[in-house]
Design an enzyme around this catalytic site. Structure first.
Site, short mmCIF file in Angstrom:
data_model
loop_
_atom_site.label_atom_id
_atom_site.label_comp_id
_atom_site.label_asym_id
_atom_site.label_seq_id
_atom_site.Cartn_x
_atom_site.Cartn_y
_atom_site.Cartn_z
N LYS A 268 44.64 39.46 40.72
CA LYS A 268 45.42 40.68 40.91
C LYS A 268 45.91 40.76 42.35
O LYS A 268 45.26 40.22 43.25
CB LYS A 268 44.52 41.91 40.64
CG LYS A 268 44.22 42.19 39.19
CD LYS A 268 43.35 43.43 39.06
CE LYS A 268 42.96 43.69 37.61
NZ LYS A 268 44.09 44.02 36.73
N ARG A 342 39.75 42.29 26.41
CA ARG A 342 39.83 42.01 24.97
C ARG A 342 38.95 40.82 24.60
O ARG A 342 38.44 40.73 23.48
CB ARG A 342 41.29 41.82 24.56
CG ARG A 342 41.99 40.67 25.23
CD ARG A 342 43.51 40.81 25.18
NE ARG A 342 44.02 41.76 26.18
CZ ARG A 342 45.30 42.06 26.36
NH1 ARG A 342 46.23 41.49 25.61
NH2 ARG A 342 45.67 42.92 27.28
#
Ligand code: BES
Ligand code: MN
Ligand code: ZN
Length: 492
Positions: A268, A342
């Site tokens: 990020k 996920r």
């Protein structure tokens, strides 16, 4: 960890209104009627309360608001809080009134004269929710000051305390969630998180910690692939509350517990990365909800499962392009290592169903930035394969004043996550990012499992204060889940 403000109930005693230190609160109705305690305070202050309600500005004051008079002559207290509230206010308004009192309160002790107020538990809950501060890492002048307690006077104090019991238990669950979510990642490692969950055994919860070798044996490769770049070991913690009929299928609560999300090799950008200490928010809510259920001894079977991992880049971190086999057996092409939540949930969802065959399953995750673009910080995204179950949840969330908005699922979205070389890939591109994430999870939900996915990225921790919480972690979802259990899973 932060402390809970002690709240006690005692018999109405008008004489203490003059002598109480800290703050004193009395109630008046929106049409300007003073109750017995307000009349006494009015006399002590030589008409100050009456002057407030007689002022023309009083007409604009809404149900549940507080007007403060500082250093009132005639009282020992340093402030008088006049709570404007209808005699028959509903629970949400009373909770908001409690929030207003707590905001005014600061760290001072508070005496609230409630007379024969109904649903006084909701008022107490509001105070408890809002009188929260996370100051354990402050030193010097900012260090945790002594926080004054709250005494609520009531004409039937036993009844008031009984009404408040379960509501204060739920507030304690909310506060537990906030403490976990606010905690920085160097303190709340996967190991520390698991340790704190194990402490909940004292409440009667059955808590198991599955370590990496067990997860490996179970085949939880998608979960392990997220944590393999970190020195903190990945764990799955299972918390069981068996308050219902023995043998009844439980409700399963599943939480994403990424204690820090750097993005991994798909790193990020630096700006705002510190916010990713809250990426265990889903697991935090599951923990807080389990705590609330145990504290109020809910008559239901509920199992909480959290996947605890840290998403770090390193020489043995998962690469973009890697293909991983899930516990279910489906293979996943990792396109972006920052779509890690996920991968964690896929295995925990599957494990929850294989082991517990739950009557319903709710997962919570700070899953996508896209849900913040869609819904902001007002509503969590709600996805479900079962209209009835979903309606019940939305109703519970609304009743608790926790924003929730249903989003669609559908085959066309599922097509976005087809992979060229594996069964699925872990991202579906920019369009409908929150939905394709939910679609990924849906691949790991059995057809006959009623399931709700809550994307709480926008609501778990907020930079401005919210209806019930100061800046920072909100504990969103604990109250809605508690009510869902009460309304749908408590049977006898
Ligand atoms: N933990 C983040 C989502 C998030 C973003 C939570 C902002 C809270 C605030 C999640 O793991 C993530 O990085 N999602 C990616 C997915 C993308 C790579 C498909 C995102 O939302 O950008
Ligand atoms: Mn991520
Ligand atoms: Zn994440």
């Amino acid at each position: 960890m932060s402390r809970l403000t002690p709240i006690s109930f005692c018999e109405t005693d008008l004489d203490t209104l003059a002598t109480a230190t800290g703050r004193v609160a009395v109630t008046v109705t929106p049409d300007g009627k003073l109750d017995v305690a307000a009349r006494r305070v009015n006399r002590l202050t030589r008409g100050a309360v009456q002057r407030v309600v007689s002022d023309e500005g009083f007409a604009k004051v809404r149900n549940g608001q507080v007007i403060t008079l500082a250093w009132p002559a005639g009282l020992e207290a340093e402030a008088l809080d006049i709570l404007v509230i209808e005699r028959r206010a509903d629970a949400l308004t009373l909770r908001k009134a409690g929030v207003a009192l707590a905001k005014a309160k600061g760290t001072k002790p508070l005496l609230v004269a409630t007379g024969s107020m109904q649903r006084v538990g909701a008022l107490a809950q509001g105070i408890s929710l809002r009188d929260y501060r996370f100051d354990t890492h402050k030193t010097g002048e900012d260090a945790g000051a002594e926080v004054g307690g709250v005494v609520i006077q009531h004409n039937k104090p036993e009844q008031a305390a009984e009404d408040a019991g379960p509501l204060l238990a739920v507030a304690e669950g909310v506060v537990a969630t906030r403490d976990l979510v606010n905690e920085p990642a160097n303190v709340l490692t996967t190991t520390e998180f698991a340790d704190r969950l194990e402490e909940m055994r004292a409440l009667g919860l059955v808590v198991e910690v599955l370590e990496e070798d067990e997860l490996e044996a179970l085949g939880m490769r998608t979960l392990l692939s997220v944590g393999q770049g970190s020195v903190s070991p990945s764990k799955v913690v299972v918390m069981q509350w068996n308050g219902g009929v023995e043998g009844d299928a439980p409700l399963a609560l599943v939480g994403k517990g990424v204690v820090f999300d750097t993005g991994g090799i798909s790193l990020k950008p630096a700006g705002g990365m510190e916010d990713m200490t809250m990426d265990m928010g889903g697991a935090g809510v599951v923990a807080g909800a389990m705590k609330a259920l145990a504290l109020r001894k809910a008559r239901a079977n509920v199992v909480g499962l959290v996947g605890l991992v840290e998403n770090m880049p390193s020489g043995n971190a998962t690469r973009p392009g890697d293909v991983i086999r899930s516990m279910k057996g489906d293979t996943v092409e990792v396109i972006n290592t920052d779509a890690e939540g996920r991968l964690v949930l896929a295995d925990v969802l599957w494990y929850a169903q294989e082991r517990f065959a739950p009557a319903g399953m709710v997962d919570l995750a700070t899953l996508t930035g896209a849900i913040i673009i869609g819904l902001g910080h007002e509503n969590a995204g709600v996805f479900s394969n079962d209209d009835d179950f979903c309606k019940d949840f939305l109703k519970a969330a609304e009743a608790e004043g926790e924003g929730a908005w249903r989003m669609p699922l559908g085959k066309a979205y599922d097509d976005q996550i087809k992979s060229r070389i594996a069964d699925i890939k872990n991202t579906g591109g920019r369009p409908a990012g929150s939905i394709t994430a939910a679609q990924f999870l849906a691949r790991f939900v059995k057809q006959d499992t009623p399931w709700i996915h809550l994307d709480i990225a926008g609501v778990a921790s907020v930079k401005a204060e919210t209806a019930y919480a100061p800046k920072g972690a909100t504990g969103w979802g604990v109250m809605a889940l508690d009510r869902l259990v009460r309304d749908r899973f408590e049977t006898f």
